[in-house]
Design an enzyme around this catalytic site. Structure first.
Site, PDB file in Angstrom:
ATOM      1  CE1 TYR A   1       0.515   3.627  13.349  1.00  0.00           C
ATOM      2  CE2 TYR A   1      -1.541   4.440  12.671  1.00  0.00           C
ATOM      3  CZ  TYR A   1      -0.973   3.930  12.642  1.00  0.00           C
ATOM      4  OH  TYR A   1       0.193   3.738  11.381  1.00  0.00           O
TER       5      TYR A   1
ATOM      6  NE  ARG B   1      -3.283   2.947   3.014  1.00  0.00           N
ATOM      7  CZ  ARG B   1      -3.268   3.516   3.702  1.00  0.00           C
ATOM      8  NH1 ARG B   1      -3.193   3.382   5.183  1.00  0.00           N
ATOM      9  NH2 ARG B   1      -3.641   4.841   3.833  1.00  0.00           N
TER      10      ARG B   1
ATOM     11  CG  ASN C   1      -4.896   3.242   9.194  1.00  0.00           C
ATOM     12  OD1 ASN C   1      -5.507   2.583   8.379  1.00  0.00           O
ATOM     13  ND2 ASN C   1      -4.878   4.516   8.296  1.00  0.00           N
TER      14      ASN C   1
ATOM     15  CD  GLU D   1      -1.699   4.121   8.395  1.00  0.00           C
ATOM     16  OE1 GLU D   1      -1.578   4.762   9.285  1.00  0.00           O
ATOM     17  OE2 GLU D   1      -1.861   5.050   6.676  1.00  0.00           O
TER      18      GLU D   1
ATOM     19  CD  GLU E   1      -4.747   7.396  10.335  1.00  0.00           C
ATOM     20  OE1 GLU E   1      -4.149   8.982  10.662  1.00  0.00           O
ATOM     21  OE2 GLU E   1      -4.419   6.607   9.829  1.00  0.00           O
TER      22      GLU E   1
ATOM     23  CG  HIS F   1      -1.484   9.207   3.367  1.00  0.00           C
ATOM     24  ND1 HIS F   1      -1.549   7.756   3.805  1.00  0.00           N
ATOM     25  CD2 HIS F   1      -0.993   9.817   4.115  1.00  0.00           C
ATOM     26  CE1 HIS F   1      -1.032   7.786   4.903  1.00  0.00           C
ATOM     27  NE2 HIS F   1      -0.908   9.160   5.221  1.00  0.00           N
TER      28      HIS F   1
HETATM   29  C1  FCB Z   1      -1.400   7.808  10.542  1.00  0.00           C
HETATM   30  C2  FCB Z   1      -0.843   8.493   9.746  1.00  0.00           C
HETATM   31  C3  FCB Z   1       0.261   7.488   8.588  1.00  0.00           C
HETATM   32  C4  FCB Z   1       1.518   7.639   9.898  1.00  0.00           C
HETATM   33  C5  FCB Z   1       0.854   7.158  11.412  1.00  0.00           C
HETATM   34  C6  FCB Z   1       1.682   6.258  11.611  1.00  0.00           C
HETATM   35  O1  FCB Z   1      -2.505   8.477  11.237  1.00  0.00           O
HETATM   36  O2  FCB Z   1      -2.069   7.887   8.182  1.00  0.00           O
HETATM   37  O3  FCB Z   1       0.674   8.420   7.600  1.00  0.00           O
HETATM   38  O4  FCB Z   1       1.803   9.410  10.298  1.00  0.00           O
HETATM   39  O5  FCB Z   1      -0.186   7.434  11.611  1.00  0.00           O
END
Ligand code: FCB
Length: 450
Positions: free
Chosen positions: A284, A76, A282, A355, A157, A112
């Site tokens: 985190y 990707r 995505n 992600e 995002e 992006h």
């Molecule tokens: C996300 C973004 C990506 C990268 C990661 C760590 O929010 O999509 O570009 O910065 O965080």
């Protein structure tokens, strides 16, 4: 033992154009909002920018070969809109050809975050016309690459871009509009809907989006904290997924906030809820929210500070472990959000984790030539297990792409935050696969394939 996935499950790696390409002026490319923002000074840690980044524009062949060497099926990446606007689609032809020659499937993202500055000057995402411009750009790309690219991601995002770039001032274009940023979110959603239409008209076989999602928990059970957490999650999670998967905004407040007359809004929502082949998530870290306590200092809890006067305040998530970026490590949050998505959206398409990854401040290769990043391996292992748990709980997840293939320019944090499975020495731009890269390769090789 590695976590195991159903036959046909796809593994990949993700990157984005501004974070890796460099070649800021090559081929007559004009500036993006990130070129402008980083040139302002005081906006990015250490005054860094992506003008050279990791020079992927010139080193793409080496990078694609390294990515393929891990045994992933998918790669990707994203297109730079200002580069395409300057007529340089040739670079993406070369890139896509090299991805295919290496036996990988290209999974490009149209947008992006690197909006052409000339569109920002015309109002950026606050201007409805930007959505139509994105559709034109999508058609340029699908006409040139549609014979070789089967999977497309429209937007990345939209929530983070709207929150950090339009509501706050921490990312480009640093508008600081507060809740007044909601139209920027709506226009990105509209751009998504229009792009789906354009891509399908020109024969795209598989179309999806990459949305960041996270569980939002109230700090206590008090009605005030619960209301604050609900509003925060509506604004940052569901505003960007309900229109796509349910055809409406999560509340009247948000419907009104996007500033589109009712009849027009209904027509927009029809477009936005276009059927998708996959839904990219995505992930985190989770967020914890409370109703603001008078006199309490909330600075430094999030990577960005929510201005005073907002009806919600983030508080630190309880977690024993954090990445070197300070993000809480909570793998179960990934299982939770996947299960929540399935419950909220009866028509949820198959999910791909587009992600997931962690920044650790890895040391340069030692005398053995290796980069020992055990904490990243533990992170990936735990999060892949969390995905496997979601699958066991009945969520259909078809793939996992780690963020990121290579160390890169991490937006306002500059080059300090290393997310790559491949180490990049930012002084000579040499690449060295980290131990996590070999771990990922072995995990992929360990899967029973059908
Ligand atoms: C996300 C973004 C990506 C990268 C990661 C760590 O929010 O999509 O570009 O910065 O965080």
């Amino acid at each position: 033992m590695y976590p195991q996935f159903p036959p046909g499950f796809r593994f990949g790696m993700s990157t984005s154009a501004y974070q890796i390409e460099g070649a800021a002026d090559a081929g007559g490319k004009g500036p993006s909002i990130w070129d402008t923002f980083t040139a302002q000074g005081g906006t990015v840690r250490n005054g860094q920018d992506g003008r050279v980044a990791i020079d992927h524009y010139h080193r793409y062949a080496e990078d694609v070969a390294l990515i393929a060497g891990a045994g992933v099926q998918d790669y990707r990446f994203s297109f730079s809109w200002p580069r395409v606007l300057a007529g340089d689609v040739d670079f993406y032809e070369r890139l896509v050809d090299s991805i295919l020659e290496n036996g990988l499937r290209p999974v490009p993202t149209l947008y992006h975050w690197d909006l052409p500055q000339e569109l920002e000057d015309a109002g950026g995402w606050m201007n409805r016309d930007t959505a139509h411009r994105l559709a034109d750009y999508a058609s340029t790309l699908v006409l040139r690459l549609g014979d070789r690219v089967r999977d497309w991601i429209t937007m990345n995002e939209m929530n983070v871009h709207t929150l950090y770039g339009y509501a706050l001032g921490d990312h480009a274009p640093a508008r600081g509009l507060g809740l007044g940023a909601l139209p920027a979110g709506h226009h990105q959603l509209l751009a998504h809907g229009l792009a789906v239409q354009v891509l399908r008209t020109h024969g795209a076989r598989s179309v999806g989006i990459a949305n960041q999602h996270f569980p939002v928990t109230p700090a206590t059970d008090s009605p005030e904290d619960v209301a604050a957490a609900t509003l925060f999650s509506d604004l940052t999670n569901w505003t960007f997924s309900d229109p796509i998967l349910l055809g409406d905004y999560p509340s009247e407040l948000i419907r009104a906030g996007v500033g589109v007359p009712d009849a027009q809004l209904d027509r927009d929502l029809e477009l936005i809820k276009a059927r998708l082949d996959f839904y990219g998530v995505n992930y985190y870290e989770p967020t914890m929210i409370e109703a603001p306590r008078v006199g309490k200092d909330y600075s430094g809890v999030l990577e960005v500070d929510i201005p005073e006067g907002m009806p919600f305040s983030p508080v630190p998530v309880k977690s024993d472990e954090r990445t070197d970026f300070g993000w809480a490590i909570v793998p179960s949050g990934l299982t939770d959000i996947l299960v929540t998505l399935k419950e909220r959206y009866p028509a949820l398409p198959p999910v791909i984790i587009t992600e997931n990854g962690a920044s650790f401040h890895d040391a340069a290769p030692g005398p053995d030539g290796r980069v020992h990043d055990e904490r990243r391996i533990a992170y990936l292992d735990a999060h892949l297990s969390a995905v496997a748990d979601a699958i066991s709980a009945g969520v259909r997840v078809d793939g996992y792409y780690c963020w990121s293939a290579l160390d890169n320019f991490e937006w306002a944090a500059g080059f300090d935050e290393r997310f790559g499975l491949i180490y990049v020495d930012f002084s000579d731009l040499s690449r060295t696969p980290k131990d996590s890269y070999y771990w990922y390769r072995d995990l992929i090789a360990s899967q029973a394939r059908s």
